[in-house]
Design a protein around this motif. Structure first.
Motif, PDB file in Angstrom:
ATOM      1  N   GLY A 953       0.909  -1.082   0.058  1.00  0.00           N
ATOM      2  CA  GLY A 953      -0.063   0.064   0.009  1.00  0.00           C
ATOM      3  C   GLY A 953       0.767   1.105  -0.011  1.00  0.00           C
ATOM      4  O   GLY A 953       1.913   1.170   0.581  1.00  0.00           O
ATOM      5  N   SER A 954       0.312   2.395  -0.800  1.00  0.00           N
ATOM      6  CA  SER A 954       1.314   3.339  -0.718  1.00  0.00           C
ATOM      7  C   SER A 954       0.220   4.707  -0.730  1.00  0.00           C
ATOM      8  O   SER A 954      -0.860   4.599  -1.222  1.00  0.00           O
ATOM      9  N   ALA A 955       1.009   5.894  -0.466  1.00  0.00           N
ATOM     10  CA  ALA A 955       0.414   7.335  -0.510  1.00  0.00           C
ATOM     11  C   ALA A 955       1.473   8.025  -1.445  1.00  0.00           C
ATOM     12  O   ALA A 955       2.740   8.002  -0.939  1.00  0.00           O
ATOM     13  N   ASN A 956       0.986   9.000  -2.111  1.00  0.00           N
ATOM     14  CA  ASN A 956       1.613   9.806  -2.808  1.00  0.00           C
ATOM     15  C   ASN A 956       1.259  11.078  -2.731  1.00  0.00           C
ATOM     16  O   ASN A 956       0.051  11.489  -2.581  1.00  0.00           O
ATOM     17  N   ASN A 957       2.065  12.041  -2.820  1.00  0.00           N
ATOM     18  CA  ASN A 957       1.761  13.692  -2.723  1.00  0.00           C
ATOM     19  C   ASN A 957       0.897  13.758  -1.188  1.00  0.00           C
ATOM     20  O   ASN A 957      -0.012  14.069  -1.147  1.00  0.00           O
ATOM     21  N   VAL A 958       1.771  13.043  -0.248  1.00  0.00           N
ATOM     22  CA  VAL A 958       1.061  13.191   1.089  1.00  0.00           C
ATOM     23  C   VAL A 958       0.836  14.195   1.689  1.00  0.00           C
ATOM     24  O   VAL A 958      -0.213  14.548   2.162  1.00  0.00           O
ATOM     25  N   PHE A 959       2.103  15.325   1.972  1.00  0.00           N
ATOM     26  CA  PHE A 959       1.878  16.536   2.444  1.00  0.00           C
ATOM     27  C   PHE A 959       2.873  17.365   1.557  1.00  0.00           C
ATOM     28  O   PHE A 959       3.971  17.041   1.130  1.00  0.00           O
ATOM     29  N   VAL A 960       2.772  18.738   1.656  1.00  0.00           N
ATOM     30  CA  VAL A 960       3.777  19.629   1.284  1.00  0.00           C
ATOM     31  C   VAL A 960       3.758  20.697   2.321  1.00  0.00           C
ATOM     32  O   VAL A 960       2.726  21.252   2.858  1.00  0.00           O
ATOM     33  N   VAL A 961       4.840  20.949   2.773  1.00  0.00           N
ATOM     34  CA  VAL A 961       5.368  22.044   3.783  1.00  0.00           C
ATOM     35  C   VAL A 961       5.798  23.254   3.071  1.00  0.00           C
ATOM     36  O   VAL A 961       6.825  23.186   2.314  1.00  0.00           O
ATOM     37  N   THR A 962       5.077  24.318   3.185  1.00  0.00           N
ATOM     38  CA  THR A 962       5.382  25.670   2.531  1.00  0.00           C
ATOM     39  C   THR A 962       4.498  26.681   2.963  1.00  0.00           C
ATOM     40  O   THR A 962       3.925  26.751   3.638  1.00  0.00           O
ATOM     41  N   ASP A 963       5.224  27.838   2.841  1.00  0.00           N
ATOM     42  CA  ASP A 963       4.561  29.292   3.058  1.00  0.00           C
ATOM     43  C   ASP A 963       3.878  29.955   2.116  1.00  0.00           C
ATOM     44  O   ASP A 963       3.254  30.820   2.273  1.00  0.00           O
ATOM     45  N   TYR A 964       3.787  29.194   0.937  1.00  0.00           N
ATOM     46  CA  TYR A 964       3.055  29.709  -0.303  1.00  0.00           C
ATOM     47  C   TYR A 964       1.508  29.526   0.063  1.00  0.00           C
ATOM     48  O   TYR A 964       1.136  28.369   0.461  1.00  0.00           O
ATOM     49  N   GLU A 965       0.883  30.767  -0.192  1.00  0.00           N
ATOM     50  CA  GLU A 965      -0.548  30.654   0.345  1.00  0.00           C
ATOM     51  C   GLU A 965      -1.501  30.296  -1.042  1.00  0.00           C
ATOM     52  O   GLU A 965      -2.699  30.297  -0.967  1.00  0.00           O
ATOM     53  N   GLY A 966      -0.632  29.960  -2.073  1.00  0.00           N
ATOM     54  CA  GLY A 966      -1.491  29.556  -3.231  1.00  0.00           C
ATOM     55  C   GLY A 966      -1.795  28.245  -3.254  1.00  0.00           C
ATOM     56  O   GLY A 966      -1.748  27.442  -2.119  1.00  0.00           O
ATOM     57  N   ASP A 973       6.607  27.260 -14.658  1.00  0.00           N
ATOM     58  CA  ASP A 973       6.895  28.442 -15.377  1.00  0.00           C
ATOM     59  C   ASP A 973       6.561  29.600 -14.472  1.00  0.00           C
ATOM     60  O   ASP A 973       6.751  30.994 -14.793  1.00  0.00           O
ATOM     61  N   GLY A 974       6.614  29.615 -13.189  1.00  0.00           N
ATOM     62  CA  GLY A 974       6.530  30.604 -12.054  1.00  0.00           C
ATOM     63  C   GLY A 974       5.328  31.654 -11.992  1.00  0.00           C
ATOM     64  O   GLY A 974       5.324  32.356 -11.176  1.00  0.00           O
ATOM     65  N   ILE A 975       4.238  30.991 -12.814  1.00  0.00           N
ATOM     66  CA  ILE A 975       2.909  31.724 -12.620  1.00  0.00           C
ATOM     67  C   ILE A 975       1.798  30.801 -12.462  1.00  0.00           C
ATOM     68  O   ILE A 975       1.557  29.989 -13.106  1.00  0.00           O
ATOM     69  N   GLU A 976       1.138  31.205 -11.348  1.00  0.00           N
ATOM     70  CA  GLU A 976      -0.188  30.275 -11.107  1.00  0.00           C
ATOM     71  C   GLU A 976      -1.190  31.055 -11.307  1.00  0.00           C
ATOM     72  O   GLU A 976      -1.599  32.181 -10.728  1.00  0.00           O
ATOM     73  N   ALA A 977      -2.321  30.573 -12.049  1.00  0.00           N
ATOM     74  CA  ALA A 977      -3.483  31.125 -12.647  1.00  0.00           C
ATOM     75  C   ALA A 977      -4.456  30.316 -12.183  1.00  0.00           C
ATOM     76  O   ALA A 977      -5.255  30.680 -11.128  1.00  0.00           O
ATOM     77  N   SER A 978      -4.913  29.483 -13.160  1.00  0.00           N
ATOM     78  CA  SER A 978      -5.995  28.482 -12.592  1.00  0.00           C
ATOM     79  C   SER A 978      -5.498  26.998 -12.995  1.00  0.00           C
ATOM     80  O   SER A 978      -5.841  26.419 -13.965  1.00  0.00           O
ATOM     81  N   PRO A 979      -4.808  26.629 -12.073  1.00  0.00           N
ATOM     82  CA  PRO A 979      -3.998  25.333 -12.227  1.00  0.00           C
ATOM     83  C   PRO A 979      -5.035  23.901 -11.971  1.00  0.00           C
ATOM     84  O   PRO A 979      -5.872  24.085 -11.190  1.00  0.00           O
ATOM     85  N   TYR A 980      -4.561  23.018 -12.563  1.00  0.00           N
ATOM     86  CA  TYR A 980      -5.201  21.623 -12.305  1.00  0.00           C
ATOM     87  C   TYR A 980      -4.520  21.058 -11.165  1.00  0.00           C
ATOM     88  O   TYR A 980      -3.237  20.726 -11.469  1.00  0.00           O
ATOM     89  N   ALA A 981      -5.165  21.118 -10.107  1.00  0.00           N
ATOM     90  CA  ALA A 981      -4.563  20.395  -8.975  1.00  0.00           C
ATOM     91  C   ALA A 981      -3.816  19.231  -8.860  1.00  0.00           C
ATOM     92  O   ALA A 981      -4.510  18.321  -9.595  1.00  0.00           O
ATOM     93  N   ARG A 982      -2.891  18.999  -8.217  1.00  0.00           N
ATOM     94  CA  ARG A 982      -2.153  17.865  -8.178  1.00  0.00           C
ATOM     95  C   ARG A 982      -2.864  16.672  -7.041  1.00  0.00           C
ATOM     96  O   ARG A 982      -3.273  17.361  -6.115  1.00  0.00           O
ATOM     97  N   PRO A 983      -3.260  15.614  -7.243  1.00  0.00           N
ATOM     98  CA  PRO A 983      -4.366  14.771  -6.249  1.00  0.00           C
ATOM     99  C   PRO A 983      -3.290  14.383  -5.225  1.00  0.00           C
ATOM    100  O   PRO A 983      -2.027  13.974  -5.503  1.00  0.00           O
ATOM    101  N   ARG A 984      -3.972  13.804  -4.230  1.00  0.00           N
ATOM    102  CA  ARG A 984      -3.304  12.837  -3.024  1.00  0.00           C
ATOM    103  C   ARG A 984      -3.683  11.801  -3.636  1.00  0.00           C
ATOM    104  O   ARG A 984      -5.100  11.302  -3.669  1.00  0.00           O
ATOM    105  N   THR A 985      -2.938  10.622  -3.703  1.00  0.00           N
ATOM    106  CA  THR A 985      -3.229   9.288  -4.254  1.00  0.00           C
ATOM    107  C   THR A 985      -2.761   8.274  -3.108  1.00  0.00           C
ATOM    108  O   THR A 985      -1.939   8.210  -2.612  1.00  0.00           O
ATOM    109  N   PHE A 986      -3.907   7.290  -3.163  1.00  0.00           N
ATOM    110  CA  PHE A 986      -3.719   6.260  -2.390  1.00  0.00           C
ATOM    111  C   PHE A 986      -3.642   4.783  -3.057  1.00  0.00           C
ATOM    112  O   PHE A 986      -4.686   4.882  -4.013  1.00  0.00           O
ATOM    113  N   THR A 987      -2.720   4.013  -2.929  1.00  0.00           N
ATOM    114  CA  THR A 987      -2.596   2.866  -3.784  1.00  0.00           C
ATOM    115  C   THR A 987      -2.653   1.482  -2.998  1.00  0.00           C
ATOM    116  O   THR A 987      -1.909   1.427  -2.105  1.00  0.00           O
ATOM    117  N   LEU A 988      -3.237   0.625  -3.463  1.00  0.00           N
ATOM    118  CA  LEU A 988      -3.149  -0.864  -2.886  1.00  0.00           C
ATOM    119  C   LEU A 988      -2.808  -1.630  -4.075  1.00  0.00           C
ATOM    120  O   LEU A 988      -3.592  -1.674  -5.107  1.00  0.00           O
TER     121      LEU A 988
END
Length: 994
Positions: A953-966, A973-988
């Protein structure tokens, strides 16, 4: 003499009886250090091709006659030979740490880790990322120092950006060359495939060789300025048939959303801030609680199944075949990718093993549903007090849409955008090669190699606006969006990329000062063609009408001559020298050829007399290298014929009207006959070390890189056919540092503990742009024409923002259109703007592996220090007036939730184009991400010990530690507009070997 002849005749006579007297020899092969079994070890009868491999428990069984010799081998261990004198032979193999003989593919040949002279990293299955892996790039993210892998969000077929040591160019291609089983891939993806590494099933991959410095990449010449990634797939076996079935189920959830107003918060904000607009809340007096982000996203699932068979046909032909199917659902509704893969590897040998034939064939079919990405931005803007569906059914297929007598007003219904458009992007792709490697009879040290390959794809794109079950058109009868249920766009494309390599390889061992010589010299041919046709449409009288088809054809031809020699003196001093001459059809005849030499030295310090008896030291090697590589891939900005004056068929959307017909015209293309090669010179120094029986090992590299004759898209003089075109201008300087460390403090029979880490530093400065001081380099932020924040300037780092420094009040609130007067002239102008690099200088990754008996745990982290992101959402949705349109159109928008109950912590009015150029919108992008964590268990569920089962079993993109509020700090590319969010994924998942 007569006696000897008699003995020979007797032996010949008895030989058939010896062959008939085959015994069943069995035993177990184990690791000398841990006493654990070695599954997959090879046992071959010496002098024959007959062999088997050990099962999951290290056991084997083979038919052999008494007196024959069995050769036991396993990658990373010293081979052992045993004469057959008994029916049971157990063998213990020792770690080959002193020789470090893992094979590394380096292009037109191989070397070993102990003999590599360049900055080369080998990543095998034990090193790669685990868990929710659907594309090959996910396997190496964060695993190699100085290699940055960033995908473009959570789309199942999201494009990727891979940079090795930051890239070397301004506007030319900065991606590394990717080679799969000897076939270099084009940098142009087939239509309908955004990620080039989608084409290969991760389950088929044996290893990655990452070539970083010019001394190791220069053998690839013009395509290697940005490094090389060589992917080697798994092959057949000379032993007994082996089968593997792997399957996993992945569940994806939305890991983070952009913080906009919820319905109740929005209602309070409007009533307190814009009371006159309160009547626009809700519908017919009902306040709905609609979370539009929840409406467009979903819990996704992915199913991966793979079946693999390996064997030895007729005891002569090693073969491996695999089939895989992946059904990948994105977390954005209507986002899906079905992928079917098949691969075949055959590697027979003929003429007493003098001729080896290797055939690799890989096929992939993808069926992709690509949703309307505009739904993401619409979900951030749509009024949360309005319903998703029309209570009265309505004319929009049941979806609610605010309208007036002119048509739709406000943002389109986000869910309707997803449900009422269908875009199918299907692609079939085949990549294969056939390599003939002939060890010349009578000159066995000389080998002739011919490698032919092809990368062929067919793609089809069809886009439709789907029916909305319209009952009555009423006042909307003439509006195209309601009547347009026919095909909106379609495209057919065929790509054909051909390859031919022909070269001689000479390898000889001696006992003198020169211990080994290894030389290759030959010719390479590559041809890339793309042809297709698009079928655009336009709106006529409320219906979609097909326009004149637009055909296109492009071709790029590369031809090369290359040579390389590797010399080993006293088994202590290594020398590598190479030269490649490249010719490209992108340049005019007098500029066509570029010449790219390289040289590298290595000193195996551990082989010196003062260290050779040091048992604690397995390897200590110093490397020095220099190389010159080229760059010609500028097709993105200027097409495939930049040196020639040509006329092109005009865009069908821009035409002249003659009578009742729209006619396209021919247009003159810009060109530059003086274009020539961009050249990159790199110096590298490195140290490789392995100590205390591999308890501590690693590598350290430092480098400098200078790129001249930059291929950059720069402003042109007045009267030019285009205001910007590619020219050779200026140079850049780069410097960097990389380190990778592995620690294995515990290696016992029941418990293993390992740690790995890597860190990379890189910065590139623009040294010269000829007569140009600076020029705009993209960075659109969704404002008026020409409002871009990207800038390229002499003396600054590559890839920078060019912005004003914001002035704040005493309590920290930004003052609108108030900026620091940098030069003190009392006027705010472009001369007061500052340069802000947005690429991180530091990237890193680290992880751990633990195994206790049958239980194993893997965790991998990665991140960056520094880097910047321009928050486009804060610009476009972070002010109070964003909820109220500039004209009285009867709707209100949502906004970022910056309201503390009494005041909105943002600007009041829509920021001006000047305010949009403020560093107020720029944030630090440092982060630490737990990329994946995997827990596995090896089972022995059956009495048949040849069957092995692993569940995990596994988990991907478990957490992100950052000060960025977006939404996400990892942004190429350094510009966030309307991004397609990265999922948190659980695998068996499970792996079954049998």
């Amino acid at each position: 003499m007569q006696k000897k002849i008699s003995m020979i005749l007797l032996m010949l006579f008895c030989a058939p009886f010896y062959l008939m007297a085959q015994n069943n020899i069995s035993g177990i092969v184990t690791d000398s250090e841990t006493n654990s079994p070695l599954p997959g070890a090879t046992i071959v009868i010496k002098g024959t091709s007959t062999g088997v491999t050990t099962d999951f428990d290290g056991k084997y069984s083979i038919q052999a006659s008494e007196g024959s010799v069995l050769v036991f081998s396993y990658i990373g261990f010293e081979p052992v030979e045993k004469e057959v004198t008994t029916d049971v032979i157990n063998v213990t193999l020792k770690n080959d740490v002193a020789q470090l003989d893992e094979v590394v593919i380096i292009g037109y040949g191989t070397t070993t880790k102990k003999d590599a002279t360049g900055s080369v990293q080998l990543l095998t299955s034990k090193d790669l990322n685990k868990g929710a892996i659907t594309t090959a790039d996910q396997m190496i993210a964060g695993k190699s120092a100085g290699v940055r892998v960033v995908n473009n969000g959570g789309d199942p077929d999201a494009g990727i950006n891979i940079r090795i040591r930051g890239g070397s160019s301004l506007n030319a291609n900065n991606s590394p060359l990717i080679v799969i089983d000897g076939v270099p891939l084009s940098n142009q993806n087939p239509a309908g495939q955004a990620n080039p590494l989608t084409l290969i099933n991760p389950n088929d991959i044996e290893s990655f060789s990452v070539l970083k410095d010019a001394s190791s990449t220069a053998i690839y010449g013009s395509r290697a300025s940005n490094g090389v990634i060589i992917i080697t797939t798994k092959t057949g076996t000379k032993g007994a048939p082996q089968f593997n079935f792997s399957s996993n189920v992945q569940v994806g959830t939305l890991s983070r959303t952009i913080d906009i107003f919820e319905s109740s918060e929005y209602t309070d904000f409007i009533q307190n801030t814009y009371p006159n607009s309160s009547e626009l809340l809700g519908l017919n007096g009902t306040i709905y609680d609609t979370n539009w982000q929840d409406e467009i996203y979903r819990t996704s699932y992915t199913l991966n199944n793979n079946l693999t068979a390996r064997g030895n046909l007729f005891n002569k032909i090693p073969i491996r075949a695999s089939f895989g199917h992946s059904e990948i659902n994105g977390i954005l509704k209507e986002s899906q990718l079905n992928r079917y893969t098949a691969s075949l590897n055959i590697s027979p040998e003929f003429f007493d093993q003098h001729l080896k034939l290797t055939i690799n064939a890989k096929g992939i079919a993808t069926e992709k549903d690509q949703p309307d990405g505009g739904a993401i931005g619409s979900a951030l803007t749509a009024n949360p007090t309005l319903p998703v569906y029309d209570p009265d059914g309505g004319i929009f297929g049941g979806f609610y849409q605010l309208t007036d007598d002119q048509g739709i007003v406000g943002p389109a219904n986000p869910l309707a955008l997803l449900k009422q458009r269908e875009r199918n992007e299907d692609a079939d792709r085949f990549i294969g090669n056939m390599e003939l490697r002939y060890k010349i009879h009578g000159l066995e040290d000389l080998t002739a190699v011919i490698n032919t390959g092809i990368d062929y794809s067919e793609s089809t794109i069809n886009e439709y606006f789907l029916p909305s079950a319209v009952a009555s058109y009423s006042i909307f009868e003439s509006l195209p969006i309601f009547n347009n249920f026919s095909e909106n766009y379609s495209e057919d494309q065929v790509k054909r990329d051909h390859l031919l390599d022909a070269y001689l390889s000479y390898e000889k061992l001696w006992d003198g000062a020169l211990r080994k010589i290894d030389v290759q010299a030959g010719y390479a041919y590559q041809n890339f063609t793309t042809q297709g046709v698009t079928y655009p449409t336009t709106t006529e009288n409320g219906f979609r009408e097909s326009q004149q088809p637009f055909k296109y054809y492009t071709e790029l031809n590369l031809q090369s001559y290359f040579a390389r020699t590797n010399l080993n003196f006293y088994d202590k001093y290594l020398l590598t020298a190479s030269l490649r001459a490249d010719g490209s059809s992108l340049f005019a005849k007098d500029q066509r050829w570029g010449y790219f030499p390289a040289v590298a030295l290595a000193w195996k310090i551990d082989s010196e007399n003062f260290l050779k008896d040091a048992e604690w030291l397995s390897q200590l090697k110093l490397r020095l290298g220099w190389g010159l590589t080229g760059q010609q891939d500028i097709t993105g900005p200027v097409g495939f014929y930049p040196n020639t004056a040509l006329y092109d068929d005009g865009d069908p959307t821009v035409s002249y009207i003659f009578g009742d017909r729209a006619v396209t015209t021919y247009r003159a293309n810009a060109f530059n006959p003086d274009l020539s090669w961009e050249k990159t010179s790199t110096y590298n120094i490195g140290i490789d070390f392995d100590m205390f029986s591999s308890i501590l090992s690693g590598t350290i590299d430092a480098y400098t890189r200078n790129t001249t004759d930059l291929l950059a898209e720069v402003p042109q003089s007045e009267g030019a056919l285009r205001n910007r075109f590619v020219s050779n201008v200026g140079e850049t300087d780069s410097k960097g540092f990389e380190a990778a460390l592995q620690i294995r403090p515990i290696q016992t029979n029941n418990f293993t503990l390992e740690f790995n880490s890597n860190v990379g530093f890189n910065e590139t400065y623009i040294k010269d742009l000829d007569n140009i001081t600076q020029f705009a380099s993209g960075g659109g932020i969704g404002r008026g024409t020409g409002v871009n924040i990207g800038q390229t300037a002499v003396g600054e780092r590559n890839r920078t923002f060019w912005l004003y420094e914001q002035i704040y009040t005493a309590d920290g609130a930004p003052i609108e259109d108030a900026f620091v007067d940098q030069n003190g002239d009392g006027v705010i102008s472009d001369s007061d703007r500052i340069f802000i690099p947005f690429e991180p200088k530091w990237t890193y990754g680290f992880g751990t592996y633990m195994q206790f008996k049958s239980l194993d745990l893997t965790a991998n982290f990665r991140g960056q220090i520094g880097g910047r992101i321009y928050n486009g959402n804060l610009l476009n949705r972070g002010f109070t007036a964003s909820v109220i349109p500039l004209t009285d159109t009867g709707f209100i928008n949502n906004a970022l939730n910056l309201y503390d109950g009494t005041r909105y912590n943002g600007f009041s009015n829509i920021p001006s184009d000047l305010q949009a150029l403020s560093d107020f919108y720029v944030s630090d992008a440092s982060f630490l991400r737990l990329d994946n964590i995997t827990l596995g268990y090896n089972l022995k569920p059956f009495d048949d010990k040849k069957i092995g089962l692993r569940i995990y079993g596994s988990a991907n993109n478990v957490f992100v530690v950052t000060d960025y509020e977006g939404l996400d700090p990892e942004n190429f590319d350094g510009i966030e507009a309307s991004p397609y969010a990265r999922p948190r994924t659980f695998t068996l998942g499970l792996n079954l070997d049998f």
